[in-house]
Design an enzyme around this catalytic site. Structure first.
Site, PDB file in Angstrom:
ATOM      1  N   LYS A 194       0.831  -1.216   0.000  1.00  0.00           N
ATOM      2  CA  LYS A 194       0.000   0.000   0.000  1.00  0.00           C
ATOM      3  C   LYS A 194       0.860   1.259   0.000  1.00  0.00           C
ATOM      4  CE  LYS A 194      -2.234  -0.998   3.861  1.00  0.00           C
ATOM      5  NZ  LYS A 194      -1.770  -2.332   4.263  1.00  0.00           N
ATOM      6  N   ARG A 269      -9.231   0.673   9.595  1.00  0.00           N
ATOM      7  CA  ARG A 269      -8.847  -0.711   9.841  1.00  0.00           C
ATOM      8  C   ARG A 269      -9.893  -1.436  10.670  1.00  0.00           C
ATOM      9  NH1 ARG A 269      -2.860   0.307   9.433  1.00  0.00           N
ATOM     10  NH2 ARG A 269      -1.790  -1.688   9.366  1.00  0.00           N
ATOM     11  N   ARG A 308      11.558  -6.840   4.375  1.00  0.00           N
ATOM     12  CA  ARG A 308      11.515  -5.399   4.648  1.00  0.00           C
ATOM     13  C   ARG A 308      12.096  -5.095   6.031  1.00  0.00           C
ATOM     14  NH1 ARG A 308       5.740  -2.383   4.521  1.00  0.00           N
ATOM     15  NH2 ARG A 308       5.558  -3.053   6.669  1.00  0.00           N
ATOM     16  N   ARG A 314      11.741  -1.409  11.428  1.00  0.00           N
ATOM     17  CA  ARG A 314      10.485  -1.477  12.174  1.00  0.00           C
ATOM     18  C   ARG A 314      10.445  -2.725  13.038  1.00  0.00           C
ATOM     19  NH1 ARG A 314       5.438  -0.309   8.265  1.00  0.00           N
ATOM     20  NH2 ARG A 314       4.445  -1.463   9.961  1.00  0.00           N
ATOM     21  N   ARG A 326      -0.217  -9.343  13.391  1.00  0.00           N
ATOM     22  CA  ARG A 326      -0.785  -8.277  12.546  1.00  0.00           C
ATOM     23  C   ARG A 326      -1.778  -8.880  11.553  1.00  0.00           C
ATOM     24  NH1 ARG A 326       4.621  -5.726  10.642  1.00  0.00           N
ATOM     25  NH2 ARG A 326       3.371  -4.415   9.245  1.00  0.00           N
TER      26      ARG A 326
HETATM   27  P1  AMP Z   1       1.210   0.127   9.034  1.00  0.00           P
HETATM   28  O1  AMP Z   1       2.378   0.984   8.800  1.00  0.00           O
HETATM   29  O2  AMP Z   1      -0.013   0.585   8.275  1.00  0.00           O
HETATM   30  O3  AMP Z   1       1.474  -1.340   8.790  1.00  0.00           O
HETATM   31  O4  AMP Z   1       0.798   0.297  10.568  1.00  0.00           O
HETATM   32  C1  AMP Z   1       1.670  -0.098  11.596  1.00  0.00           C
HETATM   33  C2  AMP Z   1       0.950  -0.155  12.931  1.00  0.00           C
HETATM   34  O5  AMP Z   1       0.399   1.121  13.230  1.00  0.00           O
HETATM   35  C3  AMP Z   1      -0.229  -1.099  12.983  1.00  0.00           C
HETATM   36  O6  AMP Z   1       0.166  -2.452  13.226  1.00  0.00           O
HETATM   37  C4  AMP Z   1      -0.982  -0.519  14.167  1.00  0.00           C
HETATM   38  O7  AMP Z   1      -0.394  -0.830  15.396  1.00  0.00           O
HETATM   39  C5  AMP Z   1      -0.813   0.984  13.954  1.00  0.00           C
HETATM   40  N1  AMP Z   1      -1.915   1.498  13.088  1.00  0.00           N
HETATM   41  C6  AMP Z   1      -1.790   2.046  11.865  1.00  0.00           C
HETATM   42  N2  AMP Z   1      -2.987   2.402  11.356  1.00  0.00           N
HETATM   43  C7  AMP Z   1      -3.887   2.041  12.296  1.00  0.00           C
HETATM   44  C8  AMP Z   1      -5.313   2.124  12.361  1.00  0.00           C
HETATM   45  N3  AMP Z   1      -6.042   2.614  11.344  1.00  0.00           N
HETATM   46  N4  AMP Z   1      -5.915   1.674  13.497  1.00  0.00           N
HETATM   47  C9  AMP Z   1      -5.199   1.176  14.503  1.00  0.00           C
HETATM   48  N5  AMP Z   1      -3.886   1.045  14.490  1.00  0.00           N
HETATM   49  C10 AMP Z   1      -3.217   1.467  13.411  1.00  0.00           C
END
Ligand code: AMP
Length: 370
Positions: A194, A269, A308, A314, A326
Site C-alpha cells: 500500500k 482498519r 523489509r 520497524r 498483525r
Molecule cells: P502500518 O504501517 O499501516 O502497517 O501500521 C503499523 C501499525 O500502526 C499497525 O500495526 C498498528 O499498530 C498501527 N496502526 C496504523 N494504522 C492504524 C489504524 N487505522 N488503526 C489502529 N492502528 C493502526
C-alpha cells in the site's frame, strides 16, 4: 479548518475573527484621522453591515452619529423599471460628512445606487468604507475611500453576510467549497504494498497520502504524547485504539483541507473507523469514492515483511510472531471492511502480485474510474 453546512451548501473557514478585528481597528484609526474634529454620520447599509458597523463604530474614538438604512427597490413608472431608495433616513444630511459602512463591495451595483441617491442630498462629502472588497469583479469607476480586506471573487458568509438568510451570526468568514474531493481507501493486509503504491499514485493523481502507520511512527520518533501512547500497541502488532486513531486521522485531514482528495493508507482498519470516516467526510460534503484493495496471498506477505524488516528498522516487521499477530488483527478486525464497502458498491479488488510497475498500472486502471 472548520466546515459548516448552511442549507444545501458547505463552507470552510476563510478569514478569522482576529484578522477581521485587526482590519477594522486600522480602518477606524484612519477614518478618525481623516475626520479630524468633524462629527461624521456613519451610515450602515442593512442587513449585511450590522456586525461590521457595530465593531467599527465601537473602535472609532471620536464623536459620531450613527444611522442604519436599507436599500429597497420598488417598481418605477415608465421606462426606469426598478428604482432603488434608502429607507430609514430621518437625519438632515445637508452639509454633513457621511461615511457609508458596507460589509462587502463586489460588482459595485449597490455602491452606484448609493451614489445616485446621495447626489441630491447636498451633503458636504460622501465617503465609502467597506470591510471586504473584490477587486477582480468591481466594474465601476467609483471611489472607495476605505477598504478593510480585499478578497478574491469567492462567495463568503459569516460576520453579517448570509447565504439565503443563514450564517450572519458566525464570528468568522467562511467560503463556499464547491470542490468535490477524490477520496480513496487503499486497502490490503500488512505488506501488500500500500505504502509503495500510494507514494506513486499520490503524485500521479495529485492526492494527499495519509498513512496512519507513518504518522504513528513519526510521533514515536519525536517522542510525542501520541507516539508514547501508540508505541506499546504497535510494537506488539496490535491495533492502536480507535478513539486515538480516529482523532489523529481527522487532524491530518483538517491540516490538508485544500487537497484535491486523499489516499487513505492503513485507515480505516475497523468498522468503527470506517463509520467515523464516512460521518466525518459527510460533514464536509465529501465521501469515499472507493476502496481499492491489493490482494496478495499470506505466505508471500510474510516473506515480504521479513525482508523489509531487515532494512526498515520497524520492530513489528522483524519477528514472525508479531507479523502473524498483525495478520490476525487484519483477519479479525479489518478484513470485514471489504463487505462494508462492497455493500456500498465501492469495493475494487486488484491483484497485488507482480512488479511494482505492473501493480501501479492495475491500480491506475481503477483510479481512473473513480
Ligand atoms: P502500518 O504501517 O499501516 O502497517 O501500521 C503499523 C501499525 O500502526 C499497525 O500495526 C498498528 O499498530 C498501527 N496502526 C496504523 N494504522 C492504524 C489504524 N487505522 N488503526 C489502529 N492502528 C493502526
Amino acid at each position: 479548518m472548520r466546515t459548516i453546512k448552511l442549507h444545501d451548501k458547505y463552507f470552510k473557514t476563510f478569514i478569522t475573527a482576529d484578522i477581521i478585528n485587526q482590519a477594522i481597528q486600522k480602518m477606524a484609526r484612519l477614518v478618525k484621522k481623516d475626520c479630524g474634529g468633524e462629527i461624521p454620520i456613519f451610515v450602515g447599509i442593512l442587513n449585511g453591515s450590522f456586525m461590521f458597523a457595530a465593531d467599527f463604530i465601537r473602535a472609532y474614538e471620536g464623536n459620531c452619529e450613527v444611522s442604519f438604512v436599507k436599500l429597497a427597490s420598488y417598481e418605477g413608472t415608465g421606462s426606469t423599471g426598478k428604482i432603488k431608495e434608502l429607507v430609514g433616513f430621518n437625519e438632515n444630511l445637508e452639509g454633513r460628512t457621511i461615511i457609508i459602512l458596507e460589509d462587502i463591495i463586489d460588482t459595485g451595483n449597490t455602491l452606484e445606487e448609493i451614489f445616485n441617491i446621495f447626489r441630491n442630498k447636498r451633503v458636504k462629502q460622501l465617503k465609502i468604507a467597506t470591510l471586504f472588497f473584490k477587486p477582480d469583479v468591481f466594474r465601476k469607476g467609483l471611489p472607495i475611500d476605505y477598504i478593510g480586506i480585499p478578497i478574491p471573487d469567492k462567495f463568503i458568509v459569516g460576520y453579517g453576510l448570509d447565504y439565503n438568510g443563514l450564517g450572519r451570526n458566525l464570528p468568522d468568514i467562511y467560503q463556499l467549497t464547491t470542490q468535490k474531493m477524490t477520496n480513496i481507501v487503499l486497502f490490503g493486509p500488512p505488506g501488500a504494498g500500500k505504502g509503495t503504491q500510494a507514494t506513486v499514485l499520490k503524485d500521479k493523481y495529485n492526492l494527499k497520502h495519509i498513512s496512519t502507520g507513518d504518522v504513528f511512527r513519526y510521533n514515536i520518533k519525536n517522542e510525542t504524547e501520541l507516539g508514547m501512547l501508540a508505541k506499546s500497541f504497535m510494537d506488539k502488532g496490535d491495533l492502536v485504539p480507535d478513539e486515538v486513531t480516529i482523532e489523529m486521522l481527522k487532524a491530518e485531514v483538517e491540516k490538508n483541507d485544500d487537497a484535491n482528495g486523499f489516499i487513505f493508507d492503513g485507515f480505516p482498519r475497523t468498522e468503527s473507523q470506517a463509520k467515523a470516516l464516512d460521518a466525518f467526510l459527510e460533514e464536509k460534503g465529501q465521501a469515499i469514492n472507493g476502496m481499492v484493495a491489493l490482494e496478495v496471498p499470506e505466505d508471500l506477505l510474510v516473506e515480504r515483511l521479513l525482508k523489509r524488516g531487515k532494512t526498515s528498522g520497524r520492530p513489528d516487521d522483524q519477528d514472525e510472531d508479531k507479523i502473524r499477530n498483525r495478520f490476525n488483527e487484519y483477519q479479525n478486525k479489518t478484513a470485514i471492511l471489504k463487505d462494508y464497502y462492497d455493500k456500498q458498491n465501492k469495493y475494487y479488488g486488484v491483484n497485488g502480485v507482480g512488479s511494482i510497475e505492473d501493480i501501479t498500472e492495475r491500480l491506475s486502471a481503477v483510479f481512473d474510474t473513480l
